[in-house]
Every structure is written in C-alpha cells, then in structure tokens.
Design a protein around this motif. Structure first.
Motif, PDB file in Angstrom:
ATOM      1  N   ARG A 174       0.830  -1.260  -0.074  1.00 56.32           N
ATOM      2  CA  ARG A 174      -0.171  -0.076   0.141  1.00 56.32           C
ATOM      3  C   ARG A 174       0.808   0.840  -0.187  1.00 56.32           C
ATOM      4  NH1 ARG A 174      -5.024   1.836   4.880  1.00 56.32           N
ATOM      5  NH2 ARG A 174      -2.503   1.745   6.008  1.00 56.32           N
ATOM      6  N   ALA A 175       2.282   1.248   0.766  1.00 59.60           N
ATOM      7  CA  ALA A 175       2.895   2.422   0.760  1.00 59.60           C
ATOM      8  C   ALA A 175       3.155   2.955  -0.435  1.00 59.60           C
ATOM      9  CB  ALA A 175       4.048   2.020   1.912  1.00 59.60           C
ATOM     10  N   MET A 193       0.510   4.219  -2.813  1.00 60.17           N
ATOM     11  CA  MET A 193       0.613   5.164  -2.565  1.00 60.17           C
ATOM     12  C   MET A 193       1.470   6.266  -2.973  1.00 60.17           C
ATOM     13  SD  MET A 193      -0.600   5.076   1.796  1.00 60.17           S
ATOM     14  CE  MET A 193      -2.146   6.967   1.326  1.00 60.17           C
ATOM     15  N   GLY A 197      -6.798   5.097   0.930  1.00 64.85           N
ATOM     16  CA  GLY A 197      -5.980   5.479   2.774  1.00 64.85           C
ATOM     17  C   GLY A 197      -7.796   4.562   3.979  1.00 64.85           C
ATOM     18  N   PHE A 198      -8.279   4.069   2.538  1.00 63.65           N
ATOM     19  CA  PHE A 198      -9.254   3.345   2.824  1.00 63.65           C
ATOM     20  C   PHE A 198      -9.780   1.680   2.986  1.00 63.65           C
ATOM     21  CE2 PHE A 198     -10.939   6.936   2.911  1.00 63.65           C
ATOM     22  CZ  PHE A 198     -11.751   7.373   3.630  1.00 63.65           C
ATOM     23  N   VAL A 214      -6.524   8.648  -2.068  1.00 66.63           N
ATOM     24  CA  VAL A 214      -7.215   8.794  -0.420  1.00 66.63           C
ATOM     25  C   VAL A 214      -7.920   7.914  -0.101  1.00 66.63           C
ATOM     26  CG1 VAL A 214      -9.685  10.060   0.577  1.00 66.63           C
ATOM     27  CG2 VAL A 214      -7.904  11.505  -1.155  1.00 66.63           C
ATOM     28  N   SER A 215      -7.981   7.175  -1.882  1.00 64.54           N
ATOM     29  CA  SER A 215      -8.461   5.891  -1.450  1.00 64.54           C
ATOM     30  C   SER A 215      -7.914   4.603  -1.211  1.00 64.54           C
ATOM     31  CB  SER A 215      -9.947   5.356  -2.911  1.00 64.54           C
ATOM     32  OG  SER A 215     -10.295   5.675  -3.580  1.00 64.54           O
TER      33      SER A 215
END
Length: 380
Positions: free
Chosen positions: A262-263, A266, A369-370, A366-367
């Motif tokens: 994920r990191a 992003m 982050g969920f 932003v997504s």
C-alpha cells in the motif's frame, strides 16, 4: 500485444484525424472506446480464466485480438473507427488479466510482486514500442497508419500460436492448492463482489486509470499544439513509458522485500498526480521532468496493484481472474469517461484537462487510505 496497439493510437491520431476529418472530442471518444468494452468484458474475461484456465484463455484471446485488431485499419469515418476500436476492446483486456492470473498460479506471495513486475515490464515494452515507433518508423515504412494496425494484428495471431507451445500449469506448487479447482462462472463473481477490499481497490484503479488514460491520449496533441515538433511530442510519450519500464522490476521487487504494497501504491499515485497537475504550469524546459515524475512508477504501480488484488483475504489464485477483472471493470469507467470529458475542458483553458486528470489521481490516493492491507504472513 495488448499494449503496443493501444499506445500506437495516440501517436497515430494526427494522421488518422487528417485522413478521416476528426476533431479533438471525437478523438477522445475513440481513445475511450476500447475501455468502454473493456469495462464490461474484463470481469467475464477474468471469470473465464478462472473457469477454463489462463493458458487456454490466452490462446483464444490472442487469436481473437489478431482478428478484431485488423478492423480499425479498415475504418472509413468516425463511426466505423469508433465501432471497430470498440470491438477490439472486447478482447484486449482479457490478455493482461490472465497473464497476471498465471503468475498467481505459478509463484508464492514472496515472489509474486516480482513475477507481476515481469508482466508489467512486458506491457511497458509494448507501450514504449507502440508510442516510439508506430508513427515515426512503422507508418512511413509500412505505408500509413492502416498498415501499422495490420502489422500489430498479425503479431497477435503469431503469439496465439506460441502460447500453444507453453507448458501446462503446475499440478503442485504455491498457487495450485488455491488455483487448480475450476471456478464455475456463476460462483466467482457473486463471491468476489461481497469482499469490501476489492471494491476499494476498484475505486483506486478507477481514479488512477482515468488519469493515465486521459493524460496519455492528450499529451502528444497538447505538445504539438504549443509548438513542439512531432518527434519531440511522441518522444515525451515514449519517455513516460521508458522510465516506467526501467523502474517496474525494481519497484515490484522492492514491494516483496519491504513486505508492503500500500505504501508504494500511495507513493506512485501521488507522483502521478503531481506530474500531471504541474505539467501545464511549468516552463517548457521542465515538461520532461513532469512527464518523468508522472510515469516513473506507472508500471510498477500496476504490478503491485495486481499483486494486492490477489492477496486480498479470500481471493488467492483461484479467484484471481475474477477479482482482477472486476477491479478492471470499475477502472474501465474512469478510462471511458476521462478522455472525452478531459478533452472537452480545453475550451476553458489548456491547463484544465490536466487538472481534471490530476484530481482523478488524488481520488485514487484518498481511496488507498481506506484499504485494509493483508498481513504479509497471511498472504500465502
């Protein structure tokens, strides 16, 4: 052969538009037409791979890509070009989905990022070749844009035959316990759509894909419009793909070693948003830098994204095709809407399309982050 024909279109649009009398809005619709069919066919292409196996699916898909790939070269006006690109889009998305599923069957999670990185590198090579050589080398050598289309269609047919010679999937190994059972078509999709993380990833690829699709289709036209020669404008598109190609494997490998997906997703999304959003505001000498910033992690992003979809708890190799296809279907919404909508904003100012596409990348950021990441120890 899923990548090169796709990236040939933007650099051939000038030649196509001159012959068929197309305006920028029509070009935007054509650029999004393939994604329109992909939006619906992706989930079924992935489900078919889960049901019949990725090898069989790839043999048939490459053959059909060769047949339907000929049709855009026969177009005589906007409507015939739009419809034939639409038909080709029925087949093309099936190929990368099942290539990534093949990785899930053959490799454990500790190597899956790198395996998908090799697939993404192959895609990047196709993007680079299609954008760099289609208009500047192949079109003059073969006698025009129509013969370039025929050339790529012929290659797809040859690759279909090569897939027949590949070995069958392993009967033992990391992915076979989860991927050997054929998944009935009526079972796969209902199961996948109940998983919330898959929906979150679908929104991520919707925003990310919308930004990339619109940006790449408009970039050569924008640069030529501000006075860049054709070779430099096409070279900027090739640079986007070239830096992405060079970075894809290291980024995918890094995601395996750092045990984080994920990191890096992003980071890649933030770089894309920054590069696209800044491009129309910087000095012309700095445009190359914004293109590099936007493109550096593009194919690395796709490798990590595909791996992340496979590693969602409950997916694995068995449902990899359906899950990837479903997220690509959601991503197709962005890829369809983005080019014509972004291009239509040119009347407000040349910078507005870029700002719109940068906002789509921010939606993806932003997504993310969920998204609840799967603990690494649970992935295999």
């Amino acid at each position: 052969m899923a990548a090169a024909p796709l990236m040939a279109l933007p650099v051939l649009f000038k030649e196509i538009a001159d012959e068929l009398g197309l305006n920028p809005l029509q070009i935007g619709f054509i650029w999004g037409a393939g994604s329109a069919t992909g939006m619906f066919i992706s989930v079924f292409g992935g489900s078919i791979g889960d049901r019949f196996g990725s090898k069989r699916t790839l043999v048939v898909a490459c053959l059909l890509a060769g047949i339907t790939g000929v049709l855009p070269g026969l177009a005589t006006d906007f409507l015939t070009l739009l419809s034939t690109v639409f038909l080709f889009g029925l087949v093309r998305p099936v190929i990368p989905i099942n290539l990534h599923k093949t990785c899930a069957v053959w490799f454990p999670s500790s190597e899956l990022g790198l395996a998908n990185g090799f697939v993404s590198t192959g895609m990047a090579l196709g993007f680079l070749f299609g954008s760099l050589f289609s208009a500047t080398l192949l079109s003059p050598a073969l006698g025009g844009w129509r013969h370039v289309i025929f050339f790529y269609a012929g290659l797809a047919t040859v690759i279909s035959l090569l897939w027949l010679l590949t070995p069958p999937p392993p009967t033992t190994g990391p992915g076979t316990s989860r991927g050997s059972r054929p998944i009935p078509l009526r079972e796969g999709l209902p199961y996948v759509v109940r998983l919330r993380p898959v929906w979150v990833l679908g929104v991520v690829i919707l925003g990310y894909g919308a930004c990339v699709q619109g940006f790449l289709g408009y970039l050569p036209l924008y640069l030529r419009g501000i006075g860049w020669p054709a070779t430099s404008a096409d070279g900027a598109l090739a640079t986007f793909h070239g830096v992405s190609l060079c970075a894809a494997l290291p980024i995918a490998w890094l995601s395996d070693r750092l045990r984080t997906r994920r990191a890096l997703l992003m980071l890649a999304t933030g770089m894309l948003a920054a590069g696209v959003g800044l491009l129309p505001f910087v000095d012309e000498s700095l445009i190359w830098g914004t293109v590099i910033l936007a493109g550096l992690m593009r194919d690395g992003f796709m490798a990590i994204f595909m791996t992340t979809v496979m590693e969602v708890r409950g997916i694995g190799a068995a449902y990899a095709g359906t899950a990837i296809g479903f997220t690509m279907m959601l991503g197709g919404i962005g890829r369809v809407v983005s080019p014509p909508l972004g291009n239509s904003l040119v009347g407000l100012g040349e910078q507005f399309p870029f700002l719109f596409w940068a906002m789509m990348a921010l939606l993806a950021l932003v997504s993310l982050g969920f998204f609840p990441p799967t603990p690494f120890k649970e992935r295999d």
